[in-house]
Write an enzyme that holds these catalytic residues in place. Structure first.
Site: not given
Ligand code: CMC
Length: 429
Positions: A308, A365
């Protein structure tokens, strides 16, 4: 802490006031930055460090796992309130007394019909259409049938647009599912509560005289809607605020929010989680294989329902939903192997260094789809249910933005394209 921040550019110092929120959050107010520095802007892609507004609706502390609507904890609201009370709280700022709640509900019920011609629009969609696309289009189309909801300049106009939308969206939600299932579309029953009415509109079979309400489903859905009702300046809410900032009407601003919610990184994650769990099951239940894929940077796979932008400890909504999933499946007598896969995956991720280092925890989710599935809601409808839950939050944020008379949202950019060049005729390219 000092009450000003100093920025030095080319030896010249510029001062900016520091502002504090009611929970001691700190922000540097840079509204004079471009003027005093003659053109310098800040760059923050994904808005990881940028506040877009001041808001009194929802407080979220990602480090401590706190979520409060108008000061009330999500835990207390999920246990003690119903969805309509929470909607009123979010939109108008305080919990309603009995009279206020009755009036709100009765005004919503007055508008719980849509023009019958909306059915013609639904008929024009292919059965294969994703219900999120249908819902977004229909919400936008409501503007054509309710032109008085477009130009809202007073609190009274806003109230009228709000109760209209609160009344009409459940019908569109139910119809987008029934269309897919090939079931006849019908209106609700104004003698019922908001959530009971929604369930009846979704599930009543054409050959049954009476739709029997199942209190377990009513409670579960009520709780899920409350847990999704607001989450401060996320992707879809920011979309609603920025769309509304051009003084676009409420319905189209919400339609824009629905589109933003659809993506798998946001609300679409609940569908993606279930599809991922299904795929793991089909593949023999090897969770370790999928953990490895999620950690492999050359593989685009991510563990859906994990991580998140703001929560770096745990998502308080996920905690409540996990308990609810156990209860609902138990109460309904449903045994779902998917729940065991989800629990196994969660356990492995919480012990895995990759996930620990990046503070990746299950989000709202991760378990919600398992409850929706147990309730008989098709996978493609999960994000639609999220949208209905988020409706009061979007409305509250849109209303706040309009009442605060916020300026039109219009970010700047750092241009990295070509400098001026001369046009080349086609033969010379
Ligand atoms: N699986 C594997 N690695 C992950 C995941 C995941 N679900 N989420 C983040 N990471 C890793 C990412 O690759 C990065 O690694 P590194 O630092 O080595 O490059 C690190 O963690 C930070 O991730 P980020 O993408 O920079 O973080 P963000 O704040 O931009 O993204 C997120 C947040 C929710 C989009 C992301 O965690 C994600 O894609 N999660 C899966 C989709 C999901 O479950 N979304 C629902 C969110 S909650 C409800 C809502 O908002 O509607």
């Amino acid at each position: 802490m000092s009450d000003k921040a100093i920025l030095e550019i080319n030896g010249e110092k510029h001062e900016f006031p520091i502002m504090k929120g009611t929970e001691n959050e700190v922000a540097i107010d840079i509204k004079t930055l471009r003027g005093t520095t003659k053109g310098v802007i800040t760059l923050d892609s994904g808005y990881k460090n940028t506040g877009s507004c001041k808001s009194a609706i929802t407080f979220l502390d990602g480090e401590k796992g706190i979520l409060r609507y108008r000061g009330y904890t999500i835990e207390e609201l999920a246990e003690k309130a119903d969805f309509l009370e929470v909607a009123y709280l979010l939109i108008f700022g305080d919990l309603p007394n009995k009279e206020e709640l009755d009036k709100f509900h009765s005004d919503i019920k007055k508008h719980s019909v849509v023009d019958d011609d909306v059915k013609k629009i639904i008929d024009a969609f292919p059965k294969s259409a994703h219900p999120m696309g249908v819902l977004s289009s229909l919400t936008s189309a409501l503007t054509a049938f309710n032109p008085e909801s477009v130009n809202v300049d007073s609190e009274e106009d806003m109230y009228n647009a709000i109760v209209r939308l609160m009344g009409k969206l459940p019908i569109l939600v139910a119809w987008s599912m029934r269309k897919k299932k090939g079931l006849p579309l019908h209106y609700g029953d104004s003698s019922l509560g908001y959530v009971e009415n929604l369930l009846k509109m979704m599930f009543k079979q054409p050959n049954e005289e009476v739709y029997e309400q199942n209190p377990i489903l009513v409670d579960a859905l009520d709780k899920l809607l409350i847990l999704h009702a607001d989450h401060e300046q996320n992707c879809s809410t920011s979309t609603v605020r920025i769309t509304g900032s051009s003084h676009a009407g409420l319905f189209v601003s919400i339609a824009a929010g629905i589109s933003a919610l659809w993506g798998p990184l946001h609300g679409g994650a609940n569908q993606a989680v279930l599809e991922m769990l299904e795929a793991i099951k089909e593949d023999g239940g090897d969770t370790k294989k999928y953990m490895a894929k999620a950690k492999d940077k050359s593989d685009p796979f991510r563990l859906m329902g994990f991580g998140h932008r703001v929560y770096k400890n745990f998502d308080p909504r996920a905690k409540i939903i996990k308990v609810a999933a156990d209860e609902v499946l138990g109460d309904l007598g449903v045994e779902d192997p998917i729940l065991d896969i989800a629990k196994g995956l969660e356990k492995e991720a919480l012990e895995d260094q990759y996930f620990v280092d990046r503070k990746l925890y299950p989000n709202v989710d991760f378990y919600s789809g398992i409850i929706y599935r147990a309730m008989g809601i098709p996978t493609e409808m999960f994000t639609v249910m999220f949208a209905l839950g988020r409706l009061p939050g979007w409305i509250a944020q849109w209303r706040e933005m309009r009442l605060n008379k916020e300026p039109i949202g219009r970010p700047r950019q750092l241009y990295i394209g070509e400098n001026e060049r001369s046009f080349k005729s086609i033969e010379k390219r």
